[in-house]
Design a protein around this motif. Structure first.
Motif, PDB file in Angstrom:
ATOM      1  N   ILE B 291       0.184   1.064 -20.882  1.00 12.29           N
ATOM      2  CA  ILE B 291       0.617   1.382 -19.510  1.00 12.29           C
ATOM      3  C   ILE B 291      -0.583   1.239 -18.512  1.00 12.29           C
ATOM      4  O   ILE B 291      -1.515   2.317 -18.560  1.00 12.29           O
ATOM      5  CB  ILE B 291       1.120   2.787 -19.491  1.00 12.29           C
ATOM      6  CG1 ILE B 291       2.203   2.904 -20.408  1.00 12.29           C
ATOM      7  CG2 ILE B 291       1.700   3.259 -18.086  1.00 12.29           C
ATOM      8  CD1 ILE B 291       3.183   4.312 -20.563  1.00 12.29           C
ATOM      9  N   LEU B 292      -0.448   0.486 -17.679  1.00 13.35           N
ATOM     10  CA  LEU B 292      -1.455   0.099 -16.794  1.00 13.35           C
ATOM     11  C   LEU B 292      -0.949   0.808 -15.170  1.00 13.35           C
ATOM     12  O   LEU B 292       0.011   0.517 -14.744  1.00 13.35           O
ATOM     13  CB  LEU B 292      -1.609  -1.488 -16.185  1.00 13.35           C
ATOM     14  CG  LEU B 292      -2.674  -1.617 -15.202  1.00 13.35           C
ATOM     15  CD1 LEU B 292      -4.159  -1.032 -15.758  1.00 13.35           C
ATOM     16  CD2 LEU B 292      -2.716  -3.175 -14.883  1.00 13.35           C
ATOM     17  N   GLY B 293      -1.859   1.832 -14.908  1.00 14.06           N
ATOM     18  CA  GLY B 293      -1.358   2.456 -13.639  1.00 14.06           C
ATOM     19  C   GLY B 293      -1.806   1.692 -12.361  1.00 14.06           C
ATOM     20  O   GLY B 293      -2.923   1.156 -12.417  1.00 14.06           O
ATOM     21  N   VAL B 294      -1.073   1.622 -11.305  1.00 17.50           N
ATOM     22  CA  VAL B 294      -1.598   1.064  -9.983  1.00 17.50           C
ATOM     23  C   VAL B 294      -1.516   2.044  -8.927  1.00 17.50           C
ATOM     24  O   VAL B 294      -0.335   2.456  -8.661  1.00 17.50           O
ATOM     25  CB  VAL B 294      -0.581  -0.264  -9.878  1.00 17.50           C
ATOM     26  CG1 VAL B 294      -1.056  -0.962  -8.639  1.00 17.50           C
ATOM     27  CG2 VAL B 294      -0.595  -1.390 -11.016  1.00 17.50           C
ATOM     28  N   ALA B 295      -2.505   2.486  -8.666  1.00 19.02           N
ATOM     29  CA  ALA B 295      -2.418   3.512  -7.562  1.00 19.02           C
ATOM     30  C   ALA B 295      -2.749   2.641  -6.155  1.00 19.02           C
ATOM     31  O   ALA B 295      -3.221   1.821  -6.029  1.00 19.02           O
ATOM     32  CB  ALA B 295      -3.727   4.599  -7.896  1.00 19.02           C
ATOM     33  N   GLY B 296      -2.711   3.553  -5.292  1.00 17.95           N
ATOM     34  CA  GLY B 296      -2.969   2.893  -3.772  1.00 17.95           C
ATOM     35  C   GLY B 296      -2.194   3.652  -2.846  1.00 17.95           C
ATOM     36  O   GLY B 296      -1.064   4.426  -3.361  1.00 17.95           O
ATOM     37  N   LEU B 297      -2.433   3.834  -1.526  1.00 14.26           N
ATOM     38  CA  LEU B 297      -1.680   4.348  -0.823  1.00 14.26           C
ATOM     39  C   LEU B 297      -0.458   3.682  -0.397  1.00 14.26           C
ATOM     40  O   LEU B 297      -0.515   2.398  -0.521  1.00 14.26           O
ATOM     41  CB  LEU B 297      -2.402   4.868   0.827  1.00 14.26           C
ATOM     42  CG  LEU B 297      -3.675   5.579   0.445  1.00 14.26           C
ATOM     43  CD1 LEU B 297      -4.563   5.638   1.706  1.00 14.26           C
ATOM     44  CD2 LEU B 297      -3.175   6.895   0.580  1.00 14.26           C
ATOM     45  N   MET B 459       2.621   0.068 -13.738  1.00 11.03           N
ATOM     46  CA  MET B 459       3.269   1.221 -13.344  1.00 11.03           C
ATOM     47  C   MET B 459       2.656   1.616 -11.810  1.00 11.03           C
ATOM     48  O   MET B 459       1.737   2.184 -11.750  1.00 11.03           O
ATOM     49  CB  MET B 459       3.256   2.383 -14.082  1.00 11.03           C
ATOM     50  CG  MET B 459       4.157   3.571 -13.540  1.00 11.03           C
ATOM     51  SD  MET B 459       4.141   4.970 -14.533  1.00 11.03           S
ATOM     52  CE  MET B 459       2.303   5.586 -14.294  1.00 11.03           C
ATOM     53  N   ILE B 460       3.462   0.893 -10.842  1.00  9.84           N
ATOM     54  CA  ILE B 460       3.001   1.594  -9.464  1.00  9.84           C
ATOM     55  C   ILE B 460       3.514   2.953  -9.297  1.00  9.84           C
ATOM     56  O   ILE B 460       4.517   3.186  -9.569  1.00  9.84           O
ATOM     57  CB  ILE B 460       3.410   0.511  -8.323  1.00  9.84           C
ATOM     58  CG1 ILE B 460       3.006  -0.963  -8.667  1.00  9.84           C
ATOM     59  CG2 ILE B 460       2.966   0.852  -6.934  1.00  9.84           C
ATOM     60  CD1 ILE B 460       3.606  -2.095  -7.784  1.00  9.84           C
TER      61      ILE B 460
END
Lengths: 329, 504
Positions: B291-297, B459-460
């Motif tokens: 599970i690759l997290g995609v973080a950001g505003l 996963m964004i």
């Protein structure tokens, strides 16, 4: 935990009776009731109404409109609409007549008319799918294009094919059942199966329900839209053949009112502009209602002017009723 | 008392306000005040109660208890009409003006400068006044340009000018710089300072902590519906980190405890993906079962990147590989064929067929598996029931139109749709947006199971607990670029937040 699973099994388990009866969606039930009421009233007022001959007569009269209604219903379920099918019918009938009158064989003329229907529908479909302009506008324009071509091809004069090609419109199987009715029923069954039991129909339904979600679900939206317009055009080809066969003579604007009548029948039958909704059975009963009503009014002696008012009022009432149902939900 | 009034006049005083929604206390005994000519910043995570507060002030919601005093008048609640009369103007993020008319016309929409003696609207007066207004605020704006042709930042200016044209006493700006690039953010900040100098009290909401520290005289931190702290620029110095800590500090048990499963080899690769000219290309790889997290505003470009990978957004360059094979999809049809799924954030708009029944929604993508020429409706029903049970989708029947299901169950149907098709890579965009806590946990469990079964999930998410507890790795997106990659052992809130700000 296991307990809740069991309850869920029950809820989601075999279809309940309510589920099984769900195909009788409200609008269809109303329609059938209205048809019965009209039928009973008409047969009380005139004994000739409830005869096999009159009923078959009704069916034959609505066969062309019925076929066009199936086209319109399939298109509306896919989120589309084709206002040009009326004049497309007229144009194809004129072309057919000109071909026969200039000595072409019936076989060749039939093939050409069907192919042209397919091509006309295809053109509508390509413009609508690629331009993303609302189908109402595009097909309204094409409606005039087809009428204009029909006027040119026919030289603005009625085209009569007296005595030729009577099979589709006038022949009766076993001397009783008109061929036109059989074709109408076959096309109805075909459309019904296509919509409900094929992948193609399911995808059309999805596109009608939400084109954006369909696109993001990997459905080839353009291909489906183009092909359903083309298919509709092909069916319009059949309609034009039945029409000219029955009438023996056509004018360019013979189909001027067909598209709106088919639209009305579909709407009365519960098909909506929303797309993805309604059933072809409903559309079938919609046409049947129009046919029976017109016949009943004729038999009772109501003038055709008054009949026009009744037709309009029924469209309004039917749509309002279906919307009340929606508000209640 | 009198001295204080001379010094600074309190124009807004909100006391002990609470607002409850079914199951959620959006605001809990919240206090807030605002002085004339002051910029009061409001920060907090998504769901902290910021929007609820704004809506109470603009009259869209009404509080359960508490009182609002504005310009000396005390009210138990406000209506939109009263709020406007008292001089409260709100510029929402999602405000939409009329696209086809000019900026000036939009600014004076509803309050057209009609000379009472004349019947017609005076376009010249309108344009002149709009120009004056823009000049006063120190911005250059073509006020006679059609609104939809303006740049996003100019559109934002128009919205603010529209609010100013009403001569407000209190101006609420909800993330006014969202559509802006770095350079233009400075313009907004200057403009806001100018507005406050004119004596207007400004409530300023932003996600960017540096921005809010720069613009605000005071900052109130909201968390779980409560005011945690109010900082005053004159009295103390504070750093983004201090504020971030106050924003986060939540009970630990909100985190999902993920059952870890081994991850395999790299199977999916995005190479040099470019969707914005000015941004550096994006490259990353995903392992089997990861599970690759995609973080950001918000607005950092995460959803656009997801859509580009799926072939539903224009790429300026870049390739996508699956198991070493170039599968770069140019449309969703190809993406789905290659086994990629996209679960969009706005599922009601572009993920679900709201008017169609549950079973049709589940089988729409994978319909090939329920019949060749004719569909087997019995088989469809049976397979759908399996998914409904497995994913614990609560619906009275398979025939129920999906719009009648709850958000959580709708999301499970979207997941079922892709599982039914059988995909290998799931790109999920804000998977738990707008669904309740229990459904969230179920979705997390589902993702964990899917990963364990070898599927890869990108996963964004904007939800910290979700990112932290589910991700095996996290990439942080900022301005359409990867600003930071966090390995499993580096994943924590401070690192993610500093990635948002572009720090190291």
């Amino acid at each position: 935990m296991s307990n809740s699973k069991e309850i869920k099994q029950k809820v989601n388990g075999p279809a309940s009776i309510v589920d099984k009866l769900r195909f009788l969606n409200n609008q269809i039930v109303y329609l059938v009731l209205v048809i019965i009421v009209i039928g009973v009233a008409a047969s009380v007022l005139n004994q000739n109404f409830l005869t096999l001959r009159n009923l078959l007569n009704i069916m034959q009269q609505i066969s062309t409109l019925g076929i066009l209604t199936m086209c319109m219903a399939l298109l509306m379920i896919s989120g589309g609409l084709d206002i040009s099918i009326g004049n497309m019918t007229g144009l194809l009938a004129i072309i057919f007549a000109r071909m026969l009158l200039t000595g072409k064989s019936i076989f060749l003329s039939v093939i050409v008319v069907l192919l042209l229907g397919l091509v006309f529908g295809f053109i509508n479909g390509v413009i609508i799918a690629k331009s993303k302009v609302t189908p109402l506008i595009i097909t309204l324009g094409m409606n005039y294009v087809f009428l204009g071509i029909a006027l040119i091809v026919g030289g603005g004069r009625p085209q009569a094919i007296t005595g030729q090609f009577q099979f589709l419109g006038q022949a009766k199987i076993g001397g009783i059942v008109p061929v036109a009715i059989i074709i109408f029923l076959l096309i109805f069954i075909f459309s019904f199966l296509l919509r409900k039991y094929t992948k193609y129909g399911r995808r059309l339904n999805a596109i009608g329900g939400n084109p954006l979600a369909a696109y993001l679900s990997g459905i080839n939206v353009d291909l489906h839209i183009i092909s359903i317009y083309a298919l509709s055009g092909l069916i319009v080809g059949f309609t034009s053949l039945i029409l000219i066969s029955r009438l023996g003579m056509v004018q360019a604007d013979v189909g001027a009112n067909f598209a709106l009548q088919a639209l009305a029948a579909a709407i009365i039958g519960g098909i909506t502009f929303e797309g993805g909704k309604g059933s072809l059975v409903g559309a079938f009963f919609g046409v049947l209602l129009l046919g029976i009503l017109s016949n009943a009014l004729n038999i009772v002696g109501v003038s055709s002017f008054t009949q026009t008012i009744v037709l309009g009022a029924i469209i309004v009432v039917a749509t309002v009723i279906s919307n009340i149902g929606k508000m209640r939900r | 008392m009198e001295n204080k009034t001379l010094e600074k006049e309190k124009i807004l005083d909100v006391k002990n306000i609470s607002k409850e929604f079914p199951g959620v206390k959006a605001l809990n005994n919240f206090n807030f005040d605002l002085y004339k000519g002051e910029v009061h910043g409001l920060i907090g995570e998504n769901g902290a109660g910021k929007s609820t507060f704004i809506k109470l002030l603009s009259g869209a919601f009404q509080p359960n208890i508490g009182e609002i005093t504005i310009s000396g008048e005390t009210h138990k609640y406000l209506t939109p009409h009263v709020a406007r009369r008292l001089g409260i103007q709100t510029v929402y993020q999602e405000d939409i003006l009329v696209p086809g008319i000019s900026a000036a016309e939009n600014i004076f929409l509803g309050t057209e400068l009609i000379d009472s003696k004349k019947f017609f609207v005076s376009y010249r007066t309108m344009t002149d006044q709009a120009n004056t207004l823009a000049e006063q605020m120190g911005i250059t704006l073509k006020v006679d340009e059609i609104y939809e042709r303006l740049s996003p930042s100019d559109q934002q200016f128009v919205k603010i000018l529209k609010a100013l044209a009403q001569k407000p006493k209190v101006l609420i700006l909800d993330e006014p710089t969202q559509a802006f690039n770095v350079k233009d953010i400075g313009l907004v900040i200057e403009m806001v300072k100018r507005i406050s100098k004119e004596g207007v009290g400004v409530i300023y909401i932003a996600h960017d902590l540096e921005e809010i520290i720069e613009v605000a005289d005071r900052i109130t931190v909201l968390r779980d519906g409560r005011a945690i702290n109010t900082h005053d620029k004159k009295l103390e110095k504070y750093q983004p980190d201090d504020l971030a800590k106050e924003m986060i500090g939540r009970p630990v048990d909100l985190f999902f405890k993920k059952k870890e499963s081994p991850v395999g080899d790299y199977i999916f690769e995005v190479r040099d993906l470019k969707i914005k000219e000015s941004a550096k290309p994006i490259s990353f790889r995903v392992r089997e079962g990861e599970i690759l997290g995609v973080a950001g505003l918000k607005g950092a470009g995460r959803s656009e990147i997801a859509r580009a990978i799926f072939g539903a957004y224009r790429k300026l360059g870049g390739k996508i590989f699956y198991k070493g094979k170039n599968i770069t999809p140019s449309n969703p049809i190809q993406a789905v064929k290659s086994g990629i799924a996209l679960l969009t954030e706005s599922k009601k708009v572009d993920g679900l067929f709201m008017g169609l029944p549950v079973d049709h929604n589940i089988t729409v993508v994978g319909i090939d598996s329920i019949g060749k020429l004719f569909l087997s409706l019995g088989k469809e029903r049976k397979l759908c029931n399996e998914y409904v049970n497995k994913l614990n989708i609560k619906t009275p029947s398979l025939n129920k139109e999906i719009r009648f299901l709850s958000g959580g169950n709708q999301q499970k149907v979207v997941i079922a749709k892709w599982l039914f098709k059988g995909v290998n890579i799931l790109i999920v965009d804000e998977p738990t947006h707008g669904i309740d806590v229990n459904a969230k946990t179920e979705v997390y469990e589902l993702f964990t199971e899917l990963a364990a079964s070898g599927k890869s999930i990108i996963m964004i998410s904007s939800e910290m607990p979700e990112l932290i507890s589910l991700s095996d790795r996290i990439i942080i997106i900022r301005n359409y670029e990867i600003s930071k990659v966090l390995e499993k052992n580096e994943i924590n809130e401070e690192n993610i937040l500093s990635g948002f700000m572009g720090g190291n």
